[in-house]
Write a protein that holds these residues in place. Structure first.
Motif, PDB file in Angstrom:
ATOM      1  N   THR A 167     104.071 -11.857   0.549  1.00 23.09           N
ATOM      2  CA  THR A 167     104.406 -10.179   0.512  1.00 23.09           C
ATOM      3  C   THR A 167     104.413  -9.281   1.877  1.00 23.09           C
ATOM      4  O   THR A 167     105.626  -9.586   2.874  1.00 23.09           O
ATOM      5  N   TRP A 168     102.786 -10.422   2.362  1.00 24.07           N
ATOM      6  CA  TRP A 168     102.877  -9.827   3.629  1.00 24.07           C
ATOM      7  C   TRP A 168     103.917  -9.945   4.957  1.00 24.07           C
ATOM      8  O   TRP A 168     103.903 -10.342   6.290  1.00 24.07           O
ATOM      9  N   LEU A 169     103.472 -11.452   4.036  1.00 23.03           N
ATOM     10  CA  LEU A 169     104.492 -12.615   5.192  1.00 23.03           C
ATOM     11  C   LEU A 169     105.506 -11.980   5.782  1.00 23.03           C
ATOM     12  O   LEU A 169     106.716 -11.940   6.321  1.00 23.03           O
ATOM     13  N   LEU A 170     106.513 -11.730   4.135  1.00 26.20           N
ATOM     14  CA  LEU A 170     107.507 -11.705   4.305  1.00 26.20           C
ATOM     15  C   LEU A 170     107.866 -10.007   5.307  1.00 26.20           C
ATOM     16  O   LEU A 170     108.907  -9.701   6.010  1.00 26.20           O
ATOM     17  N   PHE A 171     106.669  -9.415   4.792  1.00 24.27           N
ATOM     18  CA  PHE A 171     107.218  -7.985   5.426  1.00 24.27           C
ATOM     19  C   PHE A 171     107.101  -8.411   7.099  1.00 24.27           C
ATOM     20  O   PHE A 171     107.616  -7.454   7.822  1.00 24.27           O
ATOM     21  N   LEU A 172     105.860  -9.174   7.941  1.00 24.89           N
ATOM     22  CA  LEU A 172     106.368  -9.486   9.204  1.00 24.89           C
ATOM     23  C   LEU A 172     107.775  -9.667   9.501  1.00 24.89           C
ATOM     24  O   LEU A 172     107.916  -9.486  10.569  1.00 24.89           O
ATOM     25  N   GLN A 192      97.441  -2.422  10.061  1.00 26.89           N
ATOM     26  CA  GLN A 192      97.889  -1.350   9.690  1.00 26.89           C
ATOM     27  C   GLN A 192      96.809  -0.571  10.089  1.00 26.89           C
ATOM     28  O   GLN A 192      97.257   0.711  10.484  1.00 26.89           O
ATOM     29  N   ASN A 193      95.717  -0.865  10.616  1.00 27.17           N
ATOM     30  CA  ASN A 193      94.649   0.232  11.420  1.00 27.17           C
ATOM     31  C   ASN A 193      94.754   0.634  12.923  1.00 27.17           C
ATOM     32  O   ASN A 193      94.976   1.734  12.761  1.00 27.17           O
ATOM     33  N   ASP A 242     101.644  -1.116   1.682  1.00 25.17           N
ATOM     34  CA  ASP A 242     100.458  -1.219   2.467  1.00 25.17           C
ATOM     35  C   ASP A 242      98.770  -1.010   2.222  1.00 25.17           C
ATOM     36  O   ASP A 242      98.192  -2.368   2.344  1.00 25.17           O
ATOM     37  N   ASN A 243      98.906  -0.844   1.651  1.00 22.06           N
ATOM     38  CA  ASN A 243      97.898   0.260   1.148  1.00 22.06           C
ATOM     39  C   ASN A 243      96.788  -0.808  -0.165  1.00 22.06           C
ATOM     40  O   ASN A 243      95.833  -1.333  -0.164  1.00 22.06           O
ATOM     41  N   VAL A 244      98.300  -1.253  -0.776  1.00 21.67           N
ATOM     42  CA  VAL A 244      97.113  -2.278  -1.827  1.00 21.67           C
ATOM     43  C   VAL A 244      96.730  -4.092  -1.409  1.00 21.67           C
ATOM     44  O   VAL A 244      96.471  -4.296  -1.410  1.00 21.67           O
ATOM     45  N   ILE A 245      98.088  -4.650  -0.248  1.00 24.35           N
ATOM     46  CA  ILE A 245      97.497  -5.034   0.345  1.00 24.35           C
ATOM     47  C   ILE A 245      96.262  -5.475   1.309  1.00 24.35           C
ATOM     48  O   ILE A 245      95.243  -6.544   1.154  1.00 24.35           O
ATOM     49  N   HIS A 246      96.292  -3.519   1.931  1.00 24.77           N
ATOM     50  CA  HIS A 246      94.859  -3.523   2.738  1.00 24.77           C
ATOM     51  C   HIS A 246      93.986  -3.966   2.072  1.00 24.77           C
ATOM     52  O   HIS A 246      92.522  -4.998   2.613  1.00 24.77           O
ATOM     53  N   PHE A 295     108.959  -4.093  -0.505  1.00 23.23           N
ATOM     54  CA  PHE A 295     107.009  -4.800  -0.353  1.00 23.23           C
ATOM     55  C   PHE A 295     106.277  -3.616  -0.943  1.00 23.23           C
ATOM     56  O   PHE A 295     105.245  -4.620  -1.560  1.00 23.23           O
ATOM     57  N   PHE A 296     106.422  -3.070  -1.575  1.00 24.71           N
ATOM     58  CA  PHE A 296     105.641  -1.942  -2.395  1.00 24.71           C
ATOM     59  C   PHE A 296     105.417  -2.377  -3.288  1.00 24.71           C
ATOM     60  O   PHE A 296     104.121  -3.220  -4.654  1.00 24.71           O
ATOM     61  N   SER A 297     106.842  -2.582  -3.874  1.00 23.61           N
ATOM     62  CA  SER A 297     106.976  -3.510  -5.298  1.00 23.61           C
ATOM     63  C   SER A 297     106.914  -4.746  -5.331  1.00 23.61           C
ATOM     64  O   SER A 297     105.315  -5.185  -6.684  1.00 23.61           O
ATOM     65  N   LEU A 298     106.856  -5.602  -4.594  1.00 23.09           N
ATOM     66  CA  LEU A 298     106.297  -7.139  -4.350  1.00 23.09           C
ATOM     67  C   LEU A 298     105.041  -6.775  -4.695  1.00 23.09           C
ATOM     68  O   LEU A 298     103.959  -7.486  -5.725  1.00 23.09           O
ATOM     69  N   ALA A 299     104.097  -6.312  -4.189  1.00 24.59           N
ATOM     70  CA  ALA A 299     102.487  -6.143  -3.903  1.00 24.59           C
ATOM     71  C   ALA A 299     102.227  -5.194  -5.414  1.00 24.59           C
ATOM     72  O   ALA A 299     101.071  -6.180  -6.140  1.00 24.59           O
TER      73      ALA A 299
END
Lengths: 497, 243
Positions: free
Chosen positions: A44-49, A128-129, A139-143, A428-432
């Motif tokens: 998820t993070w990779l695809l987002f980036l 994120q920070n 983002d919050n979930v991935i964090h 990305f929210f959904s994927l997370a």
């Protein structure tokens, strides 16, 4: 009631408590569940980036709308962790972005998993920070999960680490075998190629017996070495365990891990530089040096006394931490749903059954206006979806106590998030969220999916089949009649899954 | 967790006869003590963390009123979370941020542009988009939320956050307006003004609710634009007027 009866009644809970303790100290539970969330969050993070690659300067760069100086002022107050504050140069920013990408790829593949999970966390937190007004729930979930993942042994299956471990075991098994061959057992090669074929190979039977009795030891050994590969550098001397020196010396050269120690030294050097720069608070320094030290300790113990008690103790502690982190991850997922659900119950729109209509009318969350309008025309449908959403979210944590209902609800939620991804434009929210759900998937299902993935790889990359390099598949087979499905599957799945 | 345990027990387990020899049972008494200590510490830490997270996401209550500070210290900054997703009520207003600029055109005259609806621009970029960017979905929306939450109704900033949010909005607006090329070729932006347009989402067709959908505007004062307000090194267009 006799005293004996009462004693007996007391014994039961105590016995089950003891069993529980034995279990959480002996095994890192949920190998497939932790592997799937590792892969999911990293992907998820990779695809987002990758998606935000063209916008990276605007979002996190030193001269974006939320520039370095402003971020500095805010972070001076909230003390959030971000390496991007170490320098305001564009070069440093680009470096961090690339490292974040790289660590996501490697964590997803499970290469030096435990090291990569730390770097992954550093990447997630840093970006994120740096710009806290850029993120959303996804983002919050991935964090949160990037922090929890550091504590898990999430590379036990479906990882390059697992493959490396298996290959080392294969090499070791070959060594054993050649020893056995010298003792007067010809035809080992044929045996390896097509082992279960009975009859002719009856001579092998006793050896199976030996192997079977050795199985518990094997399992322990596997667990031991799991983290060896995890930590990335403790594999040195792996072959020493339980073998005589002269037998293993030559193979040690083949299987000895050199990358791990190099990686460890590089990171130690980097950490020293950071320490002397004085950018990190003592809390983070303690965490990073602690993790670094733990990896070093693991390597040293693995090398000096691989079968020793200290090694076992380390394994117990690693399992405990893993299991606690896994529990926290599951509880966190439950908290997300519980909070989302219980707060909704208090809202008038969720009560009157129109809530779902409104987000679809907001410009930010309506990629498909025609679809929103079509849905808006069906009041009853909107109400059913509205009530259904609340019911599922509120109920989910309680359904964990019933496997079947849990799985039904899990399917419903994965489906709902897939719909949200498209309809509300929140991929990305959904994927997370789907990844977070995946921690509750049953092992049997995950293994089936792993099998499909392996088959898909077989179709896509037929030339890269296992054994193409002339390496017979040993561990899955040497246990005779019932090949261990787990290692056999690992063999097939490798790193694709 | 039961459901999960069952899943795991489907895996081949270590052979039962020796099962007692793995984990904590395989250790000698001294090591067992250490392991027990680790067990206690880890269990305590996990439970404490979950309790803190629970209290953080729970509504204000007796415990959080008494120990709010301790909870915040544990949670912030890395474990902050908010899961009131579309709750208690989903947003029922479309809030769009609009901006206009005072530009000096190439021939030296100063004029004020019309209002650009920046949020509508974002909305259009999201339409039919399977992968909306955070720059389209979150940037302006959350920046405006930040501004509103750190200013009073008279647009007076509240502390550092107020100042920061003002600069943030200004920089976003300049960046976006720059892309619109207001005032034509060679024009430079001297000042910008921002306003928000808030309109209630009309109730669904089947509803008999009567809701006023006329927009409400909130207009901020004009802001001078300095080179410092121009993100992503696009300063050339402003620097001239910046003096």
């Amino acid at each position: 009631m006799s005293r004996l009866d009462r004693l007996h009644r007391l014994e039961r809970p105590i016995a089950s408590l003891a069993r529980g303790i034995a279990r959480v100290t002996a095994t890192a539970l949920g190998p497939y569940q932790t592997a799937v969330i590792r892969i999911g969050f990293a992907a998820t993070w990779l695809l987002f980036l990758l998606r935000e690659l063209p916008n990276r300067h605007e979002m996190y760069g030193p001269d974006g709308p939320w520039n370095w100086d402003m971020a500095q002022q805010l972070i001076a107050n909230n003390h959030a962790f971000t390496v991007l504050m170490w320098s305001d140069s564009t070069f440093w920013f680009e470096t961090v972005y690339v490292l974040a990408l790289l660590s996501s790829v490697l964590l997803m593949l499970g290469w030096r998993t435990r090291t990569m999970s730390v770097l992954f966390m550093v990447g997630v937190l840093s970006l994120q920070n740096r710009s806290i007004f850029m993120g959303d729930g996804g983002d919050n979930v991935i964090h949160l999960m990037s922090v929890y993942l550091v504590l898990t042994r999430c590379g036990q299956v479906w990882s390059l680490d697992a493959r490396r471990l298996r290959r080392a075991q294969e090499a070791r098994a070959r060594g054993e075998r050649s020893g056995a061959d010298e003792a007067g057992r010809p035809g080992g090669g044929a045996d390896e190629a097509g082992r279960p074929g009975g009859g002719v190979d009856d001579t092998a039977q006793p050896r199976d017996g030996v192997d079977d009795t050795a199985q518990p030891w094997d399992v322990v050994d596997e667990a031991e070495t799991r983290d060896g590969f995890d930590s990335g550098h403790s594999r040195d001397g792996f072959d020493d365990s339980g073998h005589s020196r002269d037998e293993t010396d030559t193979r040690e050269d083949e299987t000895r891990d050199r990358v791990g120690p190099v990686l460890w030294w590089i990171l130690g050097l980097a950490l020293s530089v950071v320490t002397f720069m004085g950018e990190l608070g003592w809390g983070w320094l303690l965490i990073f040096w602690g993790l670094w030290g733990a990896h070093g300790l693991w390597w040293a113990v693995e090398r000096r006394a691989p079968g020793g008690e200290l090694r076992l103790l380390l394994d117990v502690v690693a399992n405990l931490v893993h299991n606690a982190a896994l529990f926290v991850i599951m509880a966190e997922a439950c908290l997300i749903y519980a909070t989302a659900g219980w707060y909704k119950i208090q809202g008038s729109r969720w009560q009157d059954g129109t809530a779902v209509y409104y987000p679809l009318q907001l410009d930010s969350f309506s990629p498909w206006p025609a679809l929103s309008d079509a849905l808006a025309a069906h009041g009853t449908l909107v109400m059913l979806v509205t009530y259904g959403t609340v019911a599922v979210q509120v109920a989910f944590p309680f359904t964990l106590f019933n496997r079947r209902i849990k799985n039904v609800l899990l399917a419903a939620m994965v489906f709902e998030h897939a719909v949200i991804a498209v309809v509300l434009g929140l991929p990305f929210f959904s994927l997370a969220m789907i990844t977070a759900d995946a921690v509750f998937l049953p092992t049997s299902f995950l293994r089936r999916v792993g099998g499909w993935a392996a088959r898909a790889r077989g179709v896509l990359l037929p030339g890269r089949r296992r054994g193409s390099r002339g390496e017979p598949r040993v561990p899955g087979q040497r246990r005779g009649e019932e090949p261990d499905p787990e290692s056999a599957e690992q063999a097939r799945v490798g790193f694709t899954a | 967790m039961d459901a999960y345990d069952k899943g795991v027990s489907a895996r081949p387990q270590p052979a039962p006869p020796h099962a007692s020899r793995v984990g904590i049972a395989a250790l000698s008494f001294r090591y067992q003590l250490v392991a027990a200590l680790a067990l206690g510490t880890v269990a305590l830490a996990a439970c404490a963390h979950l309790a803190m997270v629970f209290l953080h996401v729970a509504p204000s209550n007796t415990v959080t009123k008494q120990h709010g500070q301790a909870i915040d210290q544990w949670i912030y900054p890395e474990f902050e979370q908010n899961w009131k997703l579309f709750a208690p009520n989903p947003l029922q207003q479309n809030i769009s941020v609009q901006a206009r600029a005072e530009v000096r055109t190439a021939d030296g005259t100063t004029r004020t542009t019309g209002w650009y609806d920046l949020s509508a621009h974002d909305g259009a970029a999201i339409d039919g988009n399977l992968l909306p960017s955070h720059t389209q979905q979150n940037e302006l929306r959350r920046a405006w939320d930040f501004y509103v939450s750190s200013h009073d109704t008279e647009n007076r900033p509240a502390g550092l956050r107020g100042d920061l949010s003002e600069r943030y909005i200004r920089r976003i607006v300049v960046l976006r307006l720059d892309g619109e090329n207001p005032g034509g070729r060679g024009a430079v932006i001297g000042r910008v003004q921002v306003r928000s347009r808030t309109a209630n989402v009309p109730p669904p067709e089947w509803s008999d609710e009567k809701i006023d959908t006329r927009p409400v505007f909130r207009e901020l004062p004009w802001w001078s634009v300095t080179p410092d307000d121009v993100p992503l090194a696009r300063a050339t267009k402003v620097e001239v007027t910046a003096r």
